[in-house]
Each structure stands twice: as structure tokens, then as C-alpha cells.
Design an enzyme around this catalytic site. Structure first.
Site, PDB file in Angstrom:
ATOM      1  N   CYS A  35       0.809  -1.215   0.000  1.00 35.15           N
ATOM      2  CA  CYS A  35       0.000   0.000   0.000  1.00 35.15           C
ATOM      3  C   CYS A  35       0.842   1.265   0.000  1.00 35.15           C
ATOM      4  O   CYS A  35       0.535   2.241  -0.678  1.00 35.15           O
ATOM      5  CB  CYS A  35      -0.972  -0.006   1.155  1.00 35.15           C
ATOM      6  SG  CYS A  35      -0.171  -0.225   2.745  1.00 35.15           S
TER       7      CYS A  35
ATOM      8  N   HIS B 252      -2.093   0.484   7.150  1.00 39.23           N
ATOM      9  CA  HIS B 252      -2.374   0.823   5.764  1.00 39.23           C
ATOM     10  C   HIS B 252      -1.929   2.256   5.494  1.00 39.23           C
ATOM     11  O   HIS B 252      -1.786   3.056   6.417  1.00 39.23           O
ATOM     12  CB  HIS B 252      -3.885   0.671   5.511  1.00 39.23           C
ATOM     13  CG  HIS B 252      -4.262   0.699   4.060  1.00 39.23           C
ATOM     14  ND1 HIS B 252      -3.726  -0.180   3.151  1.00 39.23           N
ATOM     15  CD2 HIS B 252      -5.142   1.468   3.374  1.00 39.23           C
ATOM     16  CE1 HIS B 252      -4.250   0.060   1.960  1.00 39.23           C
ATOM     17  NE2 HIS B 252      -5.116   1.067   2.072  1.00 39.23           N
TER      18      HIS B 252
ATOM     19  N   ASP C   6      -7.734   5.656  -2.454  1.00 33.49           N
ATOM     20  CA  ASP C   6      -6.870   4.552  -2.007  1.00 33.49           C
ATOM     21  C   ASP C   6      -6.373   3.814  -3.232  1.00 33.49           C
ATOM     22  O   ASP C   6      -7.079   2.966  -3.783  1.00 33.49           O
ATOM     23  CB  ASP C   6      -7.632   3.611  -1.083  1.00 33.49           C
ATOM     24  CG  ASP C   6      -6.688   2.611  -0.437  1.00 33.49           C
ATOM     25  OD1 ASP C   6      -5.514   2.545  -0.847  1.00 33.49           O
ATOM     26  OD2 ASP C   6      -7.128   1.903   0.497  1.00 33.49           O
TER      27      ASP C   6
END
Lengths: 331, 309, 688
Positions: free
Chosen positions: C423, C467, C483
Site C-alpha cells: 500500500c 495501511h 486509495d
């Protein structure tokens, strides 16, 4: 061993005498009211005192430090830790108390001692309730017996040896019973007065047997003409003689009647007398008489004892010896 | 029921010895328990009268020996006399061969003579020259003695004192009774008029009944507490022996029967404790041998009848 | 009988004290067990030293070796202290403190000769054990601590009992009893003893390496975090739990990039949230967060958040900061507004420059690509973002925990060569690309997701949920969350990290991790159960604080006044102590049980005694009855009847007792009946 004990005893005494006399007397009176003397004492809440030990204070301080830490770190579990220590302390108070309460102390026999030696006091520790008592420390005049446990046994004997100093009847001070079990944080203790005493004979002091005591006939006894102890001889039968004294065997042999003659012994012959021992002072006289009594008794000769106002008829054997020694002790 | 007979016994003796019913009951209890009795008191307190009266009401043959310092053992148990006619020794029985032997002032005789009597009391037989002669049944010795502090006496050794089941002191009469005595005639004169109250069979029946008197566990507990106390307490030089314990229970049984009960209660034990234990106990403070009585009171006071806890 | 004369205890103290074997074994055990949880906090050499010291002490106990000399002990202790200080670089803070404490604890062993020394070791054990709570407050730590406490108490018992050899079970049994007896009072004190605030401020900065988000993020950092199954926090919801895709737990914002590493906004430059610029929206979530210690100030929330129950400030980066770093677990209440809008009106100049910052050079290929792409999309930020996400999705990007190592131009290498990342790679590159064309953007660090718990309405958020995502400021819309990971691995957003990697790299390094075991249903249940218990523990006990206590007082007392609190605490405490005292002191029946008849008779005697007629100890019942009847003639009949009953029960032969009721053949029954009659008569007996 004995030297170390006597020093600590003296220390205990001097500590005790450090209290002023009226304070001590009042303390004793208060104790007597609160814990009256007896031969059998069962410890209960009226008799047990309780105070934290040095370790107990250390423990409380630890709990306090952790409490502060718990507050400052805002840590509820450290706080809880200190609460646990506090609660355990409360439980320790109750448990230590419970460890002593219900203990039954029974006075037993005592064994007399010569002044300067150790007198034996026999006690019994028993359970009045069905629970164990652990690590019970008995202390008397600063002398402790090793800690005792009453776990499986219903009753255990304890013998305490107490050094004696002076002749006479030895009434020990109150017996101190202590226990810090289970955690060592709390000391529970009591002073009990046991209705116990012990005779202390005079300390034997060697001396010569006074010459007057040595006079006398057989075994130091003066013979008396009439009696029935020992056969003395025969004489011709007279009308007034009892048939029981006729020597019938002689009659059977010879046909003549003879009467058996006996003599007895005067019972008072060998005497240990107050005036006859060499020493000048009463106590020393008693000590010397004590030695003589032991000496005579060892030799097995019967003897009597005469002190001003007291007279013991001659005799022998351990009982007689004991009686003589007791007389000397109580004189 | 045995009670009327016993009451008659008590009454008959009481008629001679006024105002001494407790002692009379104890004395009767002692004899019914087949025990020998020692009466101890100063001269003139009625010891001899009591012993005579007891012998008479029991309807037994009796002999009296006045003990003196020159009395020989043979004077009590008898001697073998050579019979020139038969050329044999014949045993001439002494006064001990009686059903009741009154041994007056036993402590005036020498220990050897005393020993002969005490041996006969214990064994209930006499051995002379290798022959044993059984003493009659029943056989009681009622001995009297003056307190040992009197001059010219040989105190009975402690080991022999316990051959006597009881030691009883009579004590001075109370003033009311004494006045009666002073007014009336010498009780000894009345002795002749005393009739036997019992037959021999009745006596042995009574003696057997003593053993049937019930002793409960609670009572034995009490007796044991007393024994333990005398052994543990410092008041005594020696505690009571097991034999003394047995004597105590036996006496208590007998005394309970005299009191008309078929079971023993603590009061019976207390009543006989003095007579049974006094002469067997010597106190730690006791030099003269005469604090036994005070000591027994001490025991009774300190041993609780009801077990605590 | 053995002569009972022992030396007084004074002498024992001087000559050394024969340590009971049981006590010694227990002392060794508590030494090891008290230090065990601290092993990761102390230098390795100390553990070695610890082993050596224990060995030495055992040899002393076996009388093989002597105690070390005073000088050697001094050198050892000072050396130990110096070593700890050198290791931690400071004497302050819990780690160094615990290190010094353990050093002292360690070397105290070498002079443990007397009972008092042994007691000091016990006291030090308490401290060492209690410090464990500085680092963990879980239920399981607490259980462990209490188990060791039972052993410590047993040690004290073994030290204070007098037999030289006893089975170890005995002190343990007594100890267990004592500890259990202490617990009720402890609970009352815990909940009701008035809490006061800290007396002085403490700096609790640990140097310890906590697993968790840090204030800088290099490529691969979060990937490492994802291998940890440790709990980050729990969130307990009132009402609805947000769906997985809304569970963006915000910790902090990273604004500065040096070409390789992203740096979190410095706490000091963050200004408070500008309420004027915040639109809340309609929906809201209400929940309470139980946060494990992080050594950071960030409070995890779903933005936009209003936090209460803790001293915290909301910043204009929409993160929430606690007053100081969180070295211990905390809990706080949050209300979140998921449909918020912020700074729609515009950014100030400072923010503008901050969120456009880029290093001067480097990653030229990426900058080039961004500029071209932006121009191709007509310089429309929305379309540009769209094209980037599509690019991520369409090209062969791989979502993996095991990205290849990147060199100097990390963004370039990632975007155009390796194309394997986690991520932080995707979000970081995304922000870089946006900034390259002048669109304000920032990297946000936190957690995504959370495991729902079947037993409670709460989410478990683990470290592997960590994250990173991006936020972009768009004209007229304010800050909008994007995202980029979702473009590569949509499962990550919808379901969580498990199975969301597009290779099988997730948690591959811990074969026994909870994530592997989650496949086994039974174990999964058990794991959730264990966590649930720990959650309840934390919620109800470990996080119980002044405020919770105030709530409790309000519930219990209505109106809270010092008097009422004192009455409550005092009353309850006294009641517990009383019950404890009664149960400890009166629990034991008398050793010798009194016969019932004796008991009744004694009661009868007591009644008479109250009327002034006391039975003397040596007085037989009959004699006493006579005396009593004389004194109280009115009661004579009663007194005699009771005495007769008693005497018969105790002393008469059974057959005679049976005569009282001739029809009854069973003497046992008759005895019972007589006893009953005695009981009735004694009860009815009222001497006047």
C-alpha cells in the site's frame, strides 16, 4: 552455650528493669487483670496482642510505593497490585491472630534444680479447636525454645530449661508466646502467667561431715535395750514372757525353755544439724547441708535433718532425700 | 433391696458413735468394698469405739491387738509351738486369724511388726515356717493410729499406707453432740448392747453388689481428670498411682451403694477422694505428711466435674 | 524428649539462618518467574549474569561455594548498574528503571544469608513483578502476575515456618488460601478506593521498539508491519458498525518526502482543526477505542472525529493527538462523521506549499510521466486521478508484501521497473505523481479494516491492518480520500489484508500466526474467545480510571459527596473484613466436642449464674442443686428435675435410663428423648 544464654538473660532483665518500678507494677497488675494466671490457658482475643514486625512495616512501605507508582503512572493494575498487598496484609493480621488463638497451654510438672543450674519446666501445647498452629515460639526470661508446630498432633510436650540463681521457690515471670506465621509481617504474642513454680535447692558446697554426726553404734544408730529389730541372745524363760518369744526350736532340741531377746535401734542417730556445719552464713550453711544430704544419700546411710524449727526424722531413699532437699530449699 | 440393711447398719453404729454419720458411712463403704480401714486421730476421739461397733454390727468374730513397741510379729500372726506330747511343732494361730482385726495404735509397733500385719492384709494369708495358713473370709483390718507427730511412734511407710483402702479421721464432735456425750454415759459401755445387723451371707451379698454399681463413661472421665491433675500439678510430689485410681473407683461404687444409689455420681467420688487419696498423696509443700487433706480440697476445687470445651 | 533450648533469634540473625530447602527452591522459582517477562527488555548479558548468579547461589546453598566477598559483590553490582545505564543510555524511564531494579534484584541473591535478606528479595520480587504492568495490562499478564504472587506468598510462608523440611505443597496450599481470601477486599479497594490524579508528572518515554506505525514511512515499512498479528486497538461500537470499506482508521498524515522516505507532519506545526471549514454530514458512528500503547501521540479515529474521555486535540490534518506519547493503553470515546467535508473553501498558502512539497530532483521519469498524463487529461485533476488509478489497475502492478528492494529513485523504480509493492508504494507514488503536477496531496497512515467480533459489537484492529492511502485536495470538494491500493487489489479494501495480496505473501513468515490458524475453525473460535475475554478485561478492569470510578460512584450513590464515598468504601470494606475475620477465626470447630447433655447443663448453670448462684468448678451437680434450691426455693422443683435428668443421662446405667419410658426398648431413642426433655426443661427454666 550457657554463657551466651546468661548474657542474653541479663540483657532481657536490664531491659525490663529499665522501666520504672511503678510503671512495671501497674503493667503487671493490668496484665493480671487481663490475663489471669492459671494452669491451663486457652488463648483468645482478650489475651493476644498484635503488631506489625519490622518486615511488616517494610511490606506496607512497599505497598505504599506501589500505590504512588500506580497513581503517578495512572496504571490501574499497579494500583491494584498495591491493593492486593494491602488486602493480603489484612488477611495476614487475621491469620496470624488465628494461628495463636485457640492454642491451649497447660502447665505440667517441674523438675527441681540446684541453684545455678537449669530448672526444667514441662508444658503442653494443645489445640482447643480443630486447626493447626505453626511456628509457636515460647520465650521465658529471654530464653526461647525452638519454634513448635502443632499440625497433626493434638498435644505436644515442651520442655523449657530456665537457669536458676537463688535457692527457694522459683516463680518464673510470664511466659511469652509469639508467632509471626504465616507471612512474618505481623507478630502476635501474649504473656501468660502459668500457675507453675519450681523448687530450687541450695547450691551444694563441699564441706567436711561434722564429727557429731558420725557417732553412734551399728550404722550410726544407738542401740536401745528393748525392741524387736535384731536378735540379741537367749535367756532363761520367765513366767511373764510371751510364748511367742520362746525359742521353740531350742526347746525341741533341749527341752529347756528359753526366751529370745531382741533389741531395737533408736531411730534418731545420725543427724545433720544446723549448728554443726562450719559455715557462718545461713545461705552457706544451707548449701553445705545440701551437699551433706546428697553425700549421705549417696552413701545410703539413714540420716535426719535438723534445722531451726524443722526436724526431719532419719530415713533413707530418694524420697527422703527429696524431702530433705525441699526443706532446705524452702527454709 | 440392700438399702434398708445398710441404713440399719448406719443407724446401729450411729447409736454408739454420735454425730459422725458421714464417717460411719465411709467406714461402712470401705468394709463393703472389702477394704481395710485406717482410723487416724488423736486419742480419745472414738476410734476404738467405732471399730468395735463396726465389728459387732457386721456380726463378725473379732480380735483386738494393742500395738506396742515390743510387740513381735509372732504376737500377731502366731507361732509354731513344740508339743512335747506329739513331738511335733503345732501352729498356734495369732489374733490375725479373725474376721475383723482391730489393730489399735498401729504406729506404736516397730516397722517389722507393722510389716508382718500389712503383709497379711495384702496376701490374706500367713506363711510361717514354710506353711501357708489362709485367713478367714471375710477379713478386715481396722487399724487406728495416732498422728505421727506424737512421740514414740513409727510412722507407717508410704508404700504400706496404700494397703488401707481408706484413711478416716473422726475429728472433734460438734458442741451439741459433745453435750450429749458429756451428759450421757460412756459410749463404750453401750458397745455390749450392740447386736449384729447382718449375717455373713448378707454381708457377702452386699459386697458382691458393690461391683454391680454402675460407673458411666462420664464418671470415669472425671476420675481420670482427677488422676491426671494430681500427676500434672506441681502441688504434689507424686501423682496418684493406677492402684489408687482403682481404689478410688471401687470406694466410690461402694459409697454410692451406701448412699442408696445404683450408679456413681461425681459427689460419690468427691466424698471418698479424701479418705482414699489423702494418705497416698504427698504434697510438694508437705513436709510433715499432713497436708493431704488440704491438697484433696485443692484437687476437687480445680478439676471441673463437667468437662469444659 | 529433646532438650528444647535453642539460641535466641538474635543469635540466628548474626550467625546466618538455615534457609529451609523449600523456601530456597521457591525463592529461585520466583526469581526466574519475576524476571521472565522482562527478558526482552534487558540486555542479553544480564540474562547470562542472572544464570550465573543463580548457579552460584545454588552452590552456596549446597555448601560447595562460599558467598562472594563483600568487594566482589560491590564490583558486580556497580558493574551491573553501569552496564544497564550504558545499554539504555539513561537512568530515566521505565526500561532503564526496570534494568536497574533487576540488577539489584539479581545481586541481592549473592548476599541472601539471613531471613531479612530473603525478605528483601521477596520485596524486590514484588517490585520487579509490578513493573511488568508498565508494559502490558492484558488479562493474561495479570493472571501470570497473580500466579507468581501465589508463589511469592508461599515463599514467605516457607520462610516463616519452622520445620526444616516440608513438602512444597503445604506452603503453596496455605498461600493459595491467603491469596483467595485477599481478593474480595482487593476488588472493593480497586473499584471504590478514591482515585487521585498523578502527584507529579512523569516522563514515560520508552526507548522500546514497539511494533506499529512510525512517524516516517519508507517503502516496505508497512509491509513489515503486516507480518505482525499483534493487536493495535479495539473499537467498541454503539449502534452500527461501519462497513469494511469505511474503516479507514486515521493515525497521522505524512507531508514531507525526501525522494525515499515520507515524514509525518510535525506535531508542533499542526494547528487545531478549523471548525469553520468542517461540514459534518448526516451519518455518524459512535464508539470507544481501547488503544494499545504506541509510544506516539496519535489517537486512532475515523475522521472527522470528536474525541472525549481523554485529553486530546483535533488537528487540521484531521488527526487527533493525545497530550503525551502513549506508553500505556488508553481508551477514549469517539463520534465520527464519515460524510464530512473539510476545507472546501480553500487551503491557506502554508498548507498549499506543504502539500505540494517535493524534493528538488530525482524520480525524473515519474515527474515526466505525470506531466504528460496530466496534459493528456486536459489538466483536469479528477480525470487525471482517474487515469492514474486505471493505469494502476490495467498495468501489471502486483500487490505484494515482498516488494523488491528499491534503489535511489524509488518512485521511478517502482512505477516503471519492479511494479511490485504494498500500500505504501502505491499511495506514496500516487501522491508524488499528483504533487508533480501541482495538485495538493498527502499520504495518510493508519489502519484499514478490523475484524468483527462475534461476541461483542467491537472490531479488532491488528498491526497487519496497517495501511497507507492518499488524500487529495480538490477545488470545491476539499480533502478527498483515494486509495490507490484498491485499484490494484480491491479485496484489500473490501475484506482486509487476508487473501488480498495478489501473490501469497501475506504473513508468510509466521507459519503459526493467527492468520494461518484462522483457517482452522475451532482454533479461530478459541482465538476470538481469548481476545474477547481480554477485551472485557481491558474494558472493565485495566482501563478503569478516575472517570470510570466517578461514573460508578454516580451510579451507586446518586449524589456523590465525600461523606457518601467514605460511607460506601468504609462500610463495604468493614463488611468484607468482618466476614473474613469471622470465616478465619470461627471456622474451626472445638477440638473436643461437648456432650449435648453437658452443653444443656452448662446452659442451665449459666441461667442460675445470672441469678447469682454460680456453680464452682469442683461442685458436683447434686451439691449444686441443693445449694441452688436453697437459694431459690421457688425454683427448687425445676432445679431438682433438671439435675436428676442430667445425672441420669450422664451417670445412670442404660437400663435405668430406659425405665423412664418402659415401652421403649431402644435405649438410644430413650437417651434422645431424655435429652430432648432436658433441652425443653432447660429452655423453659427461668429463675426469678
Amino acid at each position: 552455650m550457657s554463657s551466651s544464654m546468661s548474657t542474653s538473660s541479663r540483657a532481657a532483665e536490664s531491659r525490663f528493669s529499665a522501666l520504672s518500678r511503678p510503671v512495671r507494677a501497674r503493667w503487671q497488675r493490668w496484665l493480671d487483670r487481663r490475663i489471669p494466671p492459671g494452669r491451663e490457658v486457652v488463648l483468645d482475643q482478650r489475651r493476644i496482642f498484635i503488631f506489625p514486625t519490622l518486615m511488616g512495616f517494610g511490606y506496607l512501605f512497599t505497598a505504599f510505593l506501589l500505590f504512588i507508582a500506580g497513581i503517578n503512572y495512572d496504571n490501574s493494575l499497579i494500583l491494584n497490585f498495591s491493593f492486593f498487598l494491602g488486602s493480603l496484609f489484612v488477611v495476614a493480621i487475621l491469620q496470624t491472630f488465628s494461628n495463636l488463638s485457640g492454642l491451649e497451654i497447660t502447665a505440667g510438672t517441674t523438675e527441681p534444680a540446684f541453684a545455678g543450674t537449669e530448672a526444667k519446666f514441662n508444658l503442653h501445647l494443645g489445640k482447643s479447636r480443630r486447626k493447626d498452629h505453626c511456628s509457636i515460639l515460647l520465650e521465658w526470661h529471654g530464653f526461647a525454645a525452638e519454634p513448635r508446630n502443632l499440625i497433626d498432633a493434638e498435644k505436644i510436650p515442651v520442655q523449657m530449661l530456665l537457669p536458676t540463681r537463688n535457692r527457694g521457690v522459683f516463680h518464673p515471670e510470664r511466659l511469652k508466646i509469639t508467632s509471626v506465621y504465616p507471612l512474618g509481617l505481623i507478630r502476635a504474642w501474649t504473656w501468660i502467667a502459668l500457675d507453675m513454680e519450681c523448687l530450687v535447692y541450695p547450691k551444694p558446697v563441699v564441706c567436711e561431715l561434722p564429727p557429731q554426726a558420725q557417732q553412734g553404734g551399728k550404722d550410726g544408730k544407738a542401740p536401745v535395750p528393748e525392741g524387736n529389730e535384731d536378735f540379741d541372745g537367749l535367756r532363761a524363760y520367765q513366767e511373764t514372757d510371751s510364748l511367742n518369744t520362746v525359742d521353740w526350736k531350742a526347746y525341741a532340741r533341749s527341752g529347756d525353755l528359753y526366751t529370745k531377746r531382741f533389741h531395737g535401734y533408736q531411730a534418731e542417730s545420725r543427724w545433720l544439724q544446723w549448728d554443726q556445719v562450719p559455715a557462718q552464713y545461713a545461705e552457706l550453711k544451707l548449701s553445705q547441708l545440701c551437699f551433706l544430704v546428697l553425700d549421705m544419700a549417696r552413701g545410703g546411710t539413714p540420716f535426719g535433718l535438723q534445722l531451726p524449727g524443722v526436724k526431719i526424722e532419719p530415713g533413707s531413699g530418694p524420697e527422703h532425700q527429696k524431702r530433705c532437699l525441699e526443706t532446705l530449699a524452702r527454709f | 433391696m440392700s438399702q434398708p440393711i445398710i441404713e440399719r447398719l448406719v443407724k446401729a453404729v450411729g447409736a454408739i458413735l454420735l454425730g459422725k454419720e458421714p464417717q460411719i458411712r465411709l467406714a461402712i463403704a470401705c468394709l463393703l468394698a472389702k477394704g481395710h480401714l485406717l482410723l487416724e486421730d488423736l486419742p480419745g476421739m472414738g476410734k476404738t469405739t467405732l471399730s468395735h461397733a463396726l465389728a459387732r454390727v457386721l456380726g463378725l468374730s473379732y480380735q483386738r491387738i494393742q500395738f506396742t513397741s515390743d510387740l513381735l510379729p509372732a504376737d500377731i500372726i502366731g507361732t509354731s509351738i513344740f508339743n512335747p506330747g506329739s513331738s511335733h511343732f503345732e501352729f498356734r494361730k495369732g489374733p490375725v486369724f479373725a474376721e475383723v482385726l482391730l489393730a489399735d495404735e498401729i504406729n506404736r509397733a516397730t516397722p517389722k511388726t507393722q510389716g508382718a500385719l500389712l503383709e497379711a492384709m495384702e496376701e490374706r494369708q500367713v506363711t510361717v515356717e514354710g506353711h501357708s495358713y489362709a485367713l478367714p473370709q471375710p477379713f478386715f483390718v481396722i487399724a487406728t493410729q495416732n498422728p505421727v507427730t506424737q512421740m514414740g511412734t513409727f510412722p507407717l511407710p508410704e508404700s504400706q499406707l496404700d494397703r488401707f483402702l481408706m484413711r478416716i479421721s473422726l475429728g472433734y464432735p460438734d458442741p451439741r453432740i459433745e453435750r450429749e456425750l458429756l451428759k450421757g454415759s460412756n459410749p463404750r459401755d453401750l458397745l455390749e448392747s450392740v447386736q449384729a445387723v447382718l449375717t455373713k451371707d448378707e454381708l457377702s451379698t452386699l459386697q458382691k453388689k458393690v461391683d454391680a454399681i454402675h460407673v458411666s463413661d462420664a464418671l470415669l472421665d472425671y476420675v481420670q481428670r482427677i488422676l491426671a491433675y494430681t500427676r500434672q500439678s506441681n502441688q504434689f510430689v507424686f501423682g496418684l498411682s493406677p492402684r489408687a485410681g482403682m481404689a478410688l473407683v471401687k470406694s466410690a461404687r461402694s459409697f454410692a451403694m451406701v448412699q442408696g444409689r445404683d450408679h456413681v455420681i461425681p459427689e460419690d467420688v468427691q466424698a471418698v477422694l479424701g479418705p482414699v487419696a489423702e494418705h497416698r498423696l504427698s504434697g510438694a509443700r508437705d513436709i510433715t505428711g499432713h497436708e493431704g487433706e488440704r491438697l484433696v480440697d485443692h484437687v476437687i476445687k480445680h478439676v471441673d466435674v463437667i468437662p469444659r470445651r | 524428649m529433646k532438650a528444647a533450648h535453642a539460641k535466641p533469634e538474635r543469635d540466628l540473625r548474626r550467625h546466618g539462618f538455615p534457609m529451609p530447602r523449600t523456601a530456597f527452591v521457591l525463592l529461585l522459582a520466583i526469581n526466574v518467574l519475576a524476571v521472565l517477562p522482562h527478558t526482552e527488555r534487558v540486555p542479553t548479558w544480564m540474562l547470562l549474569a542472572f544464570g550465573c548468579v543463580l548457579l552460584w547461589r545454588i552452590q552456596v546453598f549446597r555448601e560447595r561455594w562460599p558467598f562472594p566477598s563483600k568487594w566482589l559483590r560491590l564490583v558486580l553490582v556497580l558493574g551491573g548498574f553501569a552496564g544497564v545505564i550504558f545499554y539504555h543510555g539513561t537512568v530515566f524511564g521505565p526500561d532503564a528503571g526496570v534494568g536497574l531494579l533487576i540488577t539489584a534484584y539479581l545481586f541481592k541473591q549473592l548476599e541472601m544469608a539471613t531471613r531479612r535478606d530473603a525478605f528483601l528479595v521477596v520485596i524486590l520480587s514484588y517490585f520487579v513483578l509490578a513493573t511488568e504492568f508498565l508494559f502490558s495490562r492484558s488479562l493474561y499478564t495479570t493472571i501470570y502476575v497473580f500466579l507468581v504472587l501465589i508463589l511469592i506468598t508461599a515463599t514467605q510462608i516457607a520462610l516463616n515456618q519452622s520445620e526444616p523440611r516440608i513438602a512444597i505443597a503445604r506452603p503453596l496450599k496455605v498461600s493459595l488460601k491467603l491469596v483467595l481470601q485477599s481478593i474480595p477486599l482487593m476488588i472493593v479497594l480497586f473499584y471504590l478506593f478514591p482515585r487521585i490524579g498523578p502527584l507529579w508528572q512523569l516522563n514515560l518515554n520508552t526507548q522500546q521498539n514497539r511494533v506499529g506505525l512510525s512517524d516516517r514511512m519508507s517503502p516496505g515499512d508497512i509491509a513489515n508491519l503486516s507480518r505482525s498479528g499483534e493487536l493495535a486497538f479495539r473499537a467498541e461500537f454503539q449502534g452500527a458498525i461501519p462497513p469494511h470499506r469505511e474503516r479507514y482508521w486515521r493515525a497521522t498524515v505524512f507531508d514531507r518526502f525526501d525522494g525515499r522516505t515520507w515524514y509525518a507532519v510535525d506535531d508542533s506545526v499542526l494547528v487545531p482543526l478549523d471548525m469553520q471549514q468542517l461540514e459534518y454530514g448526516v451519518r455518524r458512528y459512535q464508539y470507544r477505542v481501547y488503544l494499545e500503547p504506541t509510544s506516539q501521540r496519535w489517537l486512532m479515529t475515523l475522521p472527522a472525529a470528536q474525541v472525549s474521555g481523554i485529553d486530546a486535540k483535533s488537528t487540521d490534518a484531521l488527526s487527533v493527538l493525545a497530550q503525551s506519547t502513549l506508553e500505556a493503553a488508553v481508551s477514549y470515546d469517539v463520534t465520527s462523521f464519515p460524510d464530512y467535508r473539510y476545507q472546501r473553501a480553500g487551503l491557506n498558502r502554508l498548507d498549499y506549499s506543504r502539500y505540494l512539497q517535493l524534493p528538488v530532483g530525482g524520480n525524473e521519469q515519474s515527474r515526466q510521466y505525470a506531466r504528460e498524463q496530466f496534459r493528456r487529461q486536459g489538466s483536469d485533476p479528477a480525470r487525471f486521478i482517474d487515469s492514474l488509478l486505471r493505469w494502476y489497475h490495467d498495468e501489471e502492478f502486483i500487490y505484494t508484501l515482498n516488494p523488491q528492494r528499491l534503489g535511489r529513485n524509488t518512485i521511478d523504480e517502482f512505477l516503471f521497473q519492479t511494479r511490485r509493492g504494498y500500500c505504501s508504494h502505491y499511495a506514496g507514488a500516487f501522491v508524488f505523481l499528483l504533487r508533480s503536477v501541482g495538485i495538493p496531496a498527502r499520504l495518510v497512515g493508519g489502519y484499514l479494516g478490523g475484524e468483527g467480533h462475534p461476541l461483542g459489537k467491537y472490531l479488532l484492529v491488528h498491526q497487519y491492518d496497517a495501511h497507507a492511502w492518499a488524500e487529495v485536495w480538490l477545488e470545491g470538494q476539499g480533502w478527498v480520500r483515494f486509495d490507490p491500493t484498491g485499484a490494484v487489489a480491491p479485496n484489500r479494501i473490501e475484506f482486509g489484508p487476508l487473501d488480498s495480496t495478489t501473490d501469497d505473501s501475506f504473513l508468510r513468515e509466521s507459519p503459526l500466526s493467527p492468520e494461518r490458524l484462522r483457517n482452522l475453525a475451532l482454533l479461530a473460535q478459541a482465538r476470538l474467545m481469548v481476545d474477547y475475554v481480554d477485551y472485557l478485561w481491558f474494558k472493565n478492569v485495566a482501563s478503569y480510571d478516575t472517570e470510570a470510578q466517578n461514573r460508578l460512584f454516580r451510579d451507586l450513590l446518586g449524589q456523590v459527596t465525600p461523606q457518601r464515598i467514605a460511607a460506601l468504601v468504609g462500610g463495604l470494606g468493614a463488611a468484607i473484613v468482618l466476614v473474613l475475620a469471622l470465616s478465619i477465626l470461627l471456622r474451626h470447630p472445638p477440638a473436643r466436642k461437648l456432650d449435648r447433655a453437658d452443653r444443656l447443663y452448662l446452659r442451665f448453670c449459666l441461667k442460675l449464674q445470672q441469678r447469682g448462684v454460680a456453680r464452682a468448678a469442683g461442685e458436683g451437680p447434686q451439691d449444686f442443686a441443693k445449694r441452688a434450691a436453697n437459694t431459690l426455693p421457688a425454683q427448687a422443683a425445676d432445679i431438682e428435675a433438671i439435675t436428676a435428668l442430667y445425672l441420669n443421662l450422664k451417670y445412670a446405667p442404660l437400663q435405668k435410663v430406659a425405665h423412664f419410658k418402659p415401652q421403649q426398648s431402644n435405649t438410644g431413642d430413650t437417651l434422645g428423648r431424655l435429652e430432648k426433655e432436658l433441652a425443653q426443661r432447660v429452655r423453659a427454666f427461668k429463675p426469678s
